[in-house]
Design a protein around this motif. Structure first.
Motif, PDB file in Angstrom:
ATOM      1  N   LEU A  38       0.867  -1.171   0.000  1.00 17.65           N
ATOM      2  CA  LEU A  38       0.000   0.000   0.000  1.00 17.65           C
ATOM      3  C   LEU A  38       0.908   1.227   0.000  1.00 17.65           C
ATOM      4  O   LEU A  38       1.738   1.389   0.903  1.00 17.65           O
ATOM      5  N   ILE A  39       0.767   2.059  -1.022  1.00 21.19           N
ATOM      6  CA  ILE A  39       1.603   3.253  -1.149  1.00 21.19           C
ATOM      7  C   ILE A  39       0.735   4.458  -0.808  1.00 21.19           C
ATOM      8  O   ILE A  39      -0.301   4.681  -1.438  1.00 21.19           O
ATOM      9  N   LEU A  40       1.126   5.205   0.212  1.00 24.33           N
ATOM     10  CA  LEU A  40       0.319   6.327   0.688  1.00 24.33           C
ATOM     11  C   LEU A  40       1.095   7.625   0.504  1.00 24.33           C
ATOM     12  O   LEU A  40       2.181   7.778   1.078  1.00 24.33           O
ATOM     13  N   LYS A  41       0.546   8.559  -0.281  1.00 25.98           N
ATOM     14  CA  LYS A  41       1.195   9.843  -0.528  1.00 25.98           C
ATOM     15  C   LYS A  41       0.350  10.932   0.123  1.00 25.98           C
ATOM     16  O   LYS A  41      -0.800  11.124  -0.262  1.00 25.98           O
ATOM     17  N   ALA A  42       0.917  11.646   1.078  1.00 24.27           N
ATOM     18  CA  ALA A  42       0.127  12.600   1.850  1.00 24.27           C
ATOM     19  C   ALA A  42       0.808  13.955   1.903  1.00 24.27           C
ATOM     20  O   ALA A  42       2.028  14.049   2.018  1.00 24.27           O
ATOM     21  N   ALA A  43       0.004  15.011   1.817  1.00 20.76           N
ATOM     22  CA  ALA A  43       0.531  16.377   1.892  1.00 20.76           C
ATOM     23  C   ALA A  43      -0.520  17.302   2.478  1.00 20.76           C
ATOM     24  O   ALA A  43      -1.725  17.053   2.346  1.00 20.76           O
ATOM     25  N   VAL A  44      -0.074  18.375   3.127  1.00 17.60           N
ATOM     26  CA  VAL A  44      -0.989  19.391   3.637  1.00 17.60           C
ATOM     27  C   VAL A  44      -1.498  20.192   2.448  1.00 17.60           C
ATOM     28  O   VAL A  44      -0.713  20.765   1.695  1.00 17.60           O
ATOM     29  N   ARG A  80      -3.314  10.231  -1.339  1.00 16.44           N
ATOM     30  CA  ARG A  80      -3.560   9.406  -2.518  1.00 16.44           C
ATOM     31  C   ARG A  80      -3.010   8.020  -2.206  1.00 16.44           C
ATOM     32  O   ARG A  80      -1.878   7.879  -1.749  1.00 16.44           O
ATOM     33  N   ILE A  81      -3.834   7.003  -2.412  1.00 13.45           N
ATOM     34  CA  ILE A  81      -3.454   5.644  -2.052  1.00 13.45           C
ATOM     35  C   ILE A  81      -3.390   4.773  -3.297  1.00 13.45           C
ATOM     36  O   ILE A  81      -4.322   4.768  -4.108  1.00 13.45           O
ATOM     37  N   GLU A  82      -2.288   4.083  -3.455  1.00 14.42           N
ATOM     38  CA  GLU A  82      -2.136   3.125  -4.555  1.00 14.42           C
ATOM     39  C   GLU A  82      -1.780   1.757  -3.977  1.00 14.42           C
ATOM     40  O   GLU A  82      -1.203   1.658  -2.901  1.00 14.42           O
ATOM     41  N   ALA A  83      -2.164   0.731  -4.690  1.00 15.27           N
ATOM     42  CA  ALA A  83      -1.786  -0.624  -4.288  1.00 15.27           C
ATOM     43  C   ALA A  83      -0.891  -1.193  -5.367  1.00 15.27           C
ATOM     44  O   ALA A  83      -1.176  -1.057  -6.556  1.00 15.27           O
ATOM     45  N   GLU A  84       0.200  -1.827  -4.945  1.00 11.51           N
ATOM     46  CA  GLU A  84       1.159  -2.371  -5.905  1.00 11.51           C
ATOM     47  C   GLU A  84       1.309  -3.867  -5.700  1.00 11.51           C
ATOM     48  O   GLU A  84       1.438  -4.351  -4.575  1.00 11.51           O
ATOM     49  N   ASP A  85       1.283  -4.593  -6.788  1.00  9.92           N
ATOM     50  CA  ASP A  85       1.656  -6.007  -6.751  1.00  9.92           C
ATOM     51  C   ASP A  85       3.173  -6.039  -6.833  1.00  9.92           C
ATOM     52  O   ASP A  85       3.743  -5.698  -7.874  1.00  9.92           O
ATOM     53  N   PRO A  86       3.874  -6.399  -5.744  1.00  8.93           N
ATOM     54  CA  PRO A  86       5.335  -6.249  -5.754  1.00  8.93           C
ATOM     55  C   PRO A  86       6.033  -7.182  -6.748  1.00  8.93           C
ATOM     56  O   PRO A  86       7.166  -6.924  -7.123  1.00  8.93           O
ATOM     57  N   LEU A  87       5.368  -8.243  -7.188  1.00  7.24           N
ATOM     58  CA  LEU A  87       5.992  -9.153  -8.154  1.00  7.24           C
ATOM     59  C   LEU A  87       6.037  -8.542  -9.547  1.00  7.24           C
ATOM     60  O   LEU A  87       7.018  -8.704 -10.273  1.00  7.24           O
ATOM     61  N   THR A  88       4.970  -7.825  -9.922  1.00  4.75           N
ATOM     62  CA  THR A  88       4.904  -7.280 -11.276  1.00  4.75           C
ATOM     63  C   THR A  88       5.199  -5.792 -11.319  1.00  4.75           C
ATOM     64  O   THR A  88       5.545  -5.255 -12.369  1.00  4.75           O
ATOM     65  N   GLY A  89       5.055  -5.105 -10.183  1.00  2.35           N
ATOM     66  CA  GLY A  89       5.248  -3.666 -10.176  1.00  2.35           C
ATOM     67  C   GLY A  89       4.012  -2.904 -10.632  1.00  2.35           C
ATOM     68  O   GLY A  89       4.001  -1.679 -10.647  1.00  2.35           O
TER      69      GLY A  89
END
Lengths: 162, 162, 162, 162, 162, 162
Positions: free
Chosen positions: B77-83, B96-105
């Motif tokens: 789970l990749i979480l990008k946060a800013a004020v 902004r939240i992204e989900a990554e399959d670490p095997l395929t990228g």
């Protein structure tokens, strides 16, 4: 949106659950995290949706939630959840959350929220859900309000979401 | 709403964090709970708000969140946060939240959300926060949009919330 | 040890992550356990190795770690991890750990450590990894130092480990 | 380094503990994380140091650890820990870790490690520890080896660390 | 009830384990929950039964347990478990629990309990277990007492439970 | 044992709670641990006792519990708890536990248990509790049965426990 005959009463799946807030739920000052409350809320609402649909469900959306009052580690979190409305494959579940100081019995309204769940079949695809039958005046009001929310959202999006 | 001179850049507190989704984050089919995602989101957004304010913060509200795509146990789970915006004692943080399959990228956009935090002084009362200074075009757009959201909410409520 | 053509830059997989230290991470006096820090370090370093290899990885070794300064419950643990060196099927990941008091912004260097991960194929056997391409002066220095560590270890062991 | 009269036998504080590896300890393939093993190791070694010193202790360093064999979720982790050596305010604890398949009883040597703990007084400052008395041949060998490790480290550092 | 030739000594599977009581184990005043103690007790007793049977086991019953003295967060929980008696497919495991203040070394007897486990074959059905061989006077007394408890229970129930 | 005038109805504090069984609650085959069930049972029963007494409570004893049927990860654990009887400073809480397969709605009776809690004042000493008033036939039967259990125990012990 066609309806299958039959349907289930709101009372069949509605539920009240109580959880003791633990040190892992809050910061070092004892304030329970908003995210911890939403974790419990999503779990309880998901059980209610599962009970209505008798199918696996996933959270499709969580509406805006305002936290009206702080919750502290050591408080009891009281979560009251019921199915408000059922679409073809989705359900809106409403949750009312209160926090109780177990020593005094004082409760405060922490917040309320609407969550939408989608029922899934064995292949993980959206799957039809039995309609919900609102019976009491409160249940009927919540049904109407959920329908209004749904229509406003569809209008905003300019497309039907289901 | 008066402004203190000075202020901090968005870039000072913005943050990207990655979390491995564990069996405790999901159901037996491996679907990560929406509530688990919101728990992580609130933690990361709270750190960003804490970094901006350098004061303890509590979650005041979490905006509507739509889950666009499923997240699975074993995903990152990749979480990008800013004020985005700072009021007198409150801050809007966008995540902004992204989900990554670490095997395929392969990554998928899970969802995005706005959270409002209030800074607290030593007695647990709302406490002033330094303004945020948007610099890039994106930061300025997010600032304007947050201000619009705030004004619409105030209009809806018929009262100033801060 | 032959090299495949190509390779990935260090910057592709390097990562900074921040974790709030919770009561379960420390003793009753609030000191975070060294083992809790290593648990987080191994998770972050494993994600970096996974990102570089795009294959499942397991920890093969963790180098000596000295804890220079105490970390307290309520601190933010900042973990900066990057691939230093890549062998045929293994990767050395370096992690620098800092602890921050979020109220003051003061950070202290907690410690630094090298971890070796082995990439696995679908049958759980060691599997080749793309080389890493150090670009900056720092990356090149870390690459050389990792190679030196590796050779000293092989000399000590009197055998090639890969 | 002066010695207090008396001292405690190694056998007073040595300990063997067994932990069942759970789904939260490993990845989706069932491999237990190296960091999870070090978390358990640090906890057990810390209890041994606490038992020897009868004072709060913090981890000062953890030596290089090689993972010789994979550990799987469902395995039993067997941790054998004993005080090897005691300085003025610090203790070296050695831990041997084995993994057992509880169905077959087969055990594999996962790894071994040395941890250094520092005893603290009520103000969190290093505090003297009673000497350890090695009795058996094994205990005496481990004492000598720990002393050698310590001297080599001091020589490398060019300064006394205690 | 026929006996297979052979059998295993009590000493083969008996075990002492120590666990540090964490904030998640107790309430905000630091009292460890009775249920948390029973969770640890069941885990340790289950490992002992697993070690004796070398088959998967499930808890069939837990006898009455009185908590003689409070246990506090920060205490060490010392659990001593051994097989008392073996039926055809079930085992009685006795556990004695003590709590230790690690600073003073003072221990208090928290309570003692008998747990019955049933061994399962690959299809989850009860499966025969090798007899236990009590050797010491204590082991023989515990064997006799367990047999008495079993017979009283069968008399009460008016039926053989295995 | 004198009675204070007044008292509270059983219905004031009785409670039904539902918990989703997670991977951390069971073994690798998906069987939920007996100890995990008792942990949840003690938490729910403790909340009921807390609600009746409006004072901190600690578990004094847990009666024999037989597990009639297996519970699996993914099941819902339904816990129904009510105060059966109140002594001067202690309360007996009865809990009935069922496991539900949420897909089919089939429930099985997992087991039932009696727990005794003692109310504590601010100094951690036993403190008087308001009497409970059984109203329904079921509540009156459970009150009488609890009183019988209590008297039998006192007879066995040859002393009054309160």
């Amino acid at each position: 949106m066609s309806r299958k005959a039959g349907g289930k009463h709101v009372s069949v799946s509605q539920m009240t659950t109580v959880r003791l807030m633990m040190p892992t739920d809050g910061n070092v000052l004892g304030n329970v995290f908003g995210g911890a409350i939403m974790r419990y809320m999503d779990e309880v609402a998901g059980i209610v949706a599962f009970h209505h649909a008798r199918k696996n469900v996933v959270t499709a959306s969580i509406d805006r939630m305002d936290f009206y009052a702080p919750v502290y580690v050591g408080n009891l979190l009281i979560l009251k959840a019921a199915v408000n409305y059922v679409g073809k494959t989705s359900m809106e579940v409403g949750v009312r959350i209160e926090a109780e100081d177990p020593l005094t019995g004082t409760t405060a309204h922490t917040g309320s929220c609407y969550l939408t769940f989608v029922a899934l079949d064995g292949n993980g695809r959206p799957s039809p859900v039995e309609p919900v039958i609102p019976v009491t005046a409160d249940e009927k009001r919540r049904f109407r309000e959920a329908l209004t929310r749904r229509r406003m959202r569809e209008a905003t999006l300019g497309r039907k979401k289901e």
